[in-house]
Design an enzyme around this catalytic site. Sequence first.
Site, PDB file in Angstrom:
ATOM      1  N   HIS A 479       0.834  -1.395   0.053  1.00  0.00           N
ATOM      2  CA  HIS A 479       0.019   0.129   0.001  1.00  0.00           C
ATOM      3  C   HIS A 479       0.729   1.353  -0.171  1.00  0.00           C
ATOM      4  O   HIS A 479       0.371   2.339  -0.143  1.00  0.00           O
ATOM      5  CB  HIS A 479      -0.942  -0.046   1.163  1.00  0.00           C
ATOM      6  CG  HIS A 479      -2.151   0.639   0.876  1.00  0.00           C
ATOM      7  ND1 HIS A 479      -2.302   1.501   0.067  1.00  0.00           N
ATOM      8  CD2 HIS A 479      -3.548   0.558   1.356  1.00  0.00           C
ATOM      9  CE1 HIS A 479      -3.445   2.142   0.197  1.00  0.00           C
ATOM     10  NE2 HIS A 479      -4.315   1.602   0.772  1.00  0.00           N
ATOM     11  N   THR A 617      -4.821  10.556  -0.487  1.00  0.00           N
ATOM     12  CA  THR A 617      -6.126  10.162   0.097  1.00  0.00           C
ATOM     13  C   THR A 617      -6.572  11.591   1.122  1.00  0.00           C
ATOM     14  O   THR A 617      -5.657  11.922   1.485  1.00  0.00           O
ATOM     15  CB  THR A 617      -6.198   8.985   0.618  1.00  0.00           C
ATOM     16  OG1 THR A 617      -5.431   8.945   1.723  1.00  0.00           O
ATOM     17  CG2 THR A 617      -6.131   7.752  -0.385  1.00  0.00           C
TER      18      THR A 617
END
Length: 786
Positions: A479, A617
Amino acid sequence: MAEAHSAVAFSFAITHEGVHVNYDREVLHVIWHSGVRSWRRSIRRVVNSVRCGVFPATLSSLALTITGYNAMYLTRDLHKSDIDPSFGLIDLLRRHINLDEPVKGIVCCTVSGFAVWFGVFIFMKYTLRTLFLYKGWMYEARGKGRTMSVVSRLWFLAVKMMTKFSRPMLYSYQGSLPRLPLPALDDTMKRYLRSVRPLMDDENYERMQNLALEFQKGIGKKLQRYLLLKSWWATNYVTDWWEEFVYLRGRSPIMVNSNFYGTDAILLRPTRIQAARAANVTHAAFLFRRLVDRQQLQPIMVQNTVPLCSYQYERTFNTSRVPGVQTDKIVHYGDSTHITVYHAGRFFKMPCYYKGALLTPRNFRCYQFERILADESVPEKGEAYLGALTAGERKPWAEARMRFFRKGVNAVSLDLIVERAAFVLVLEEEECDYDENDPSQLDKFGRTMLHGKGYDRWYDKSFNVIVMKNGKIGFNAEHSWADAAIMSHLWEYVITKDLIEEGADAPVMGHLWEFIMVEDIFENGYGYFCMCGFSPFVVECIQVIDNSFKVAEALLNDVDLRLYMHTLYGKGLMKKCRLSPDAYIQMALQLAYFRDAGKFNLTYEASMTRLFRDGRTETVRPCTIESAAWVKAMEDKSSTDEDCVALLRKACGQHQRGYQDAMCGKGIDRHLFCLYVISKYLEVDSPFLNEVLSEPWRLSTSQTPHGQTNRMDLTKNPDCISAGGGFGPVADDGYGVSYIIAGEDTLFFHISSKKSSPVTDSKRFARQIEKALLDMKNLFESAQKK
């Protein structure tokens, strides 16, 4: 383990008879083509960098401008014209340049033309960046019967005109994207307090208000000034700290806790032959890498006008996360012509190019994957469970890497063959499939993609492709290097290439010329099928591997994963209700969680900030005052259907506004996170920030993007729907929920929790989601009848 075939490309010996030169033409050919390929890539990158750097202008416009200036100036005497296209600049340059005619005139015209073109280019670039600062269009209602404001329509027209004559490449917009704006401290405090109001009673809320006010009037001002300085200096004030402190400094296992997964199209499969599916997927993945390298991949555009930041694509391939004692690092290699294949406890290095050309799916299948599947060699001692090192705690893995992989054969194998590989492909020995009569099969598929056996993936790699024995595929992705949208784009390309364009088994053999070529490569070539070459591991290293595996095994055995396929309705009904599908599902999750836990809890939904340079994000907080009011009304038998519908519309509107704020740089959590990082650097303590950053996200949610490009048309290919992907639970006593709106009538939910928690149950929560969605459908139908 069998060692890789080796050959000497060039050697010479001096004897009494003279100098004897011995060389191998085939290997020298391979070396030559490898060098040519590297030079071509380097030249192409330089050219593409220049083309992206001058966007929205073009190199052809530069040539036309210079040519036009020369033509107009040098022929003005012929036409007896007094017009000077440079407004005196050419004559000024002529007085200071000591050259003979006509060279002097050409040089002066060229310099003048370039200067004018450069001025126009700078104006266009910064005008485009200024236009992209406008986000008013995000907050305007769109759809049938709704019109956009005059300002937004003029803005769209201006952006279209600025980019009309340029064909953007993948990174063309990077220089025109604005920086992520830093919210005012007062605004963030107000949004935060509003977001926690439904979670606290009056006493606790008053206490939190006092903490926030003390922070805002005290140390918060100083921290904000430092953060403002960083936002001016850095291209993005969040991203580097987010990658470092949230991902790379984490010392817990990344398997389940960080890595996420994706699945195959569950209703359709082009072949049941494992080698054929692996061949098609590998070929498609390298085609995608070629598009990224050449910047031929079109950037994702919102409303076909506003670009998303593309910087994360660069690290998709040839990238590994390297462990460190205190912090890991992301290492990206410029190029790689091989992948690592794991099968039956053995690691294989599998070259994918020959003489600079990518191998075909036929070659991949017949001369690579089938040979690996047929190989019966035994793994070296410790090799089969080697991947467990990447699944356990980070510090023991870092120490083992420094101790046992610093030098020798295993160090070379780890670096050159595993970490430098384009990606890792796992040939599974088990089968997984979708069975509508047995939901546990889909659950098993998800668990295989999420964690496997705890040792049969290289979890540090940017991504692992998993190919099941019956041909079903999926991936497991690390990730830290990128967010799920990037992997979803790659996966969408691979799936459509495989299912729609390839659509069949990779044939055993093709044309005669291809037969001759592959015979030359594999029968007479040197080592194009070779094994990793790990040597037996020492007892101490095997002990570390075993310890890491025990940690990984305990972690994966604690995962409770449920994949729920909802087919009663999808986004079609949500649109008829004139509600955002994402907001609709988030409200269903709020209702389901309240019924499951008996209370509200802090909820996380991931949103992107890629409208800004280097954006990643932001957090949307779906549990709001409005959503809590609607949930309570749904549980109150005295509430009318009309009241519930009105409250639901209000809750969805508030959620959509929160999502828009997050995308536009007005989020809460990344701002507070960066303030917290600065406080740690300054070694000052903030009770407010300590409490905020320690709050658990007991409901962590994310929507898997579907159909980012127009490659997949589900109307024409309804069986190509994907189940999406998921991730592990974030809190020990919470749920991780990933969902995908797969079509007009289908939704998928990936629900994860921990078996050790006495308050969570993924299957129970799936039933609550099913009931919540049904109750919402009945609510609207009942309200319409009345």
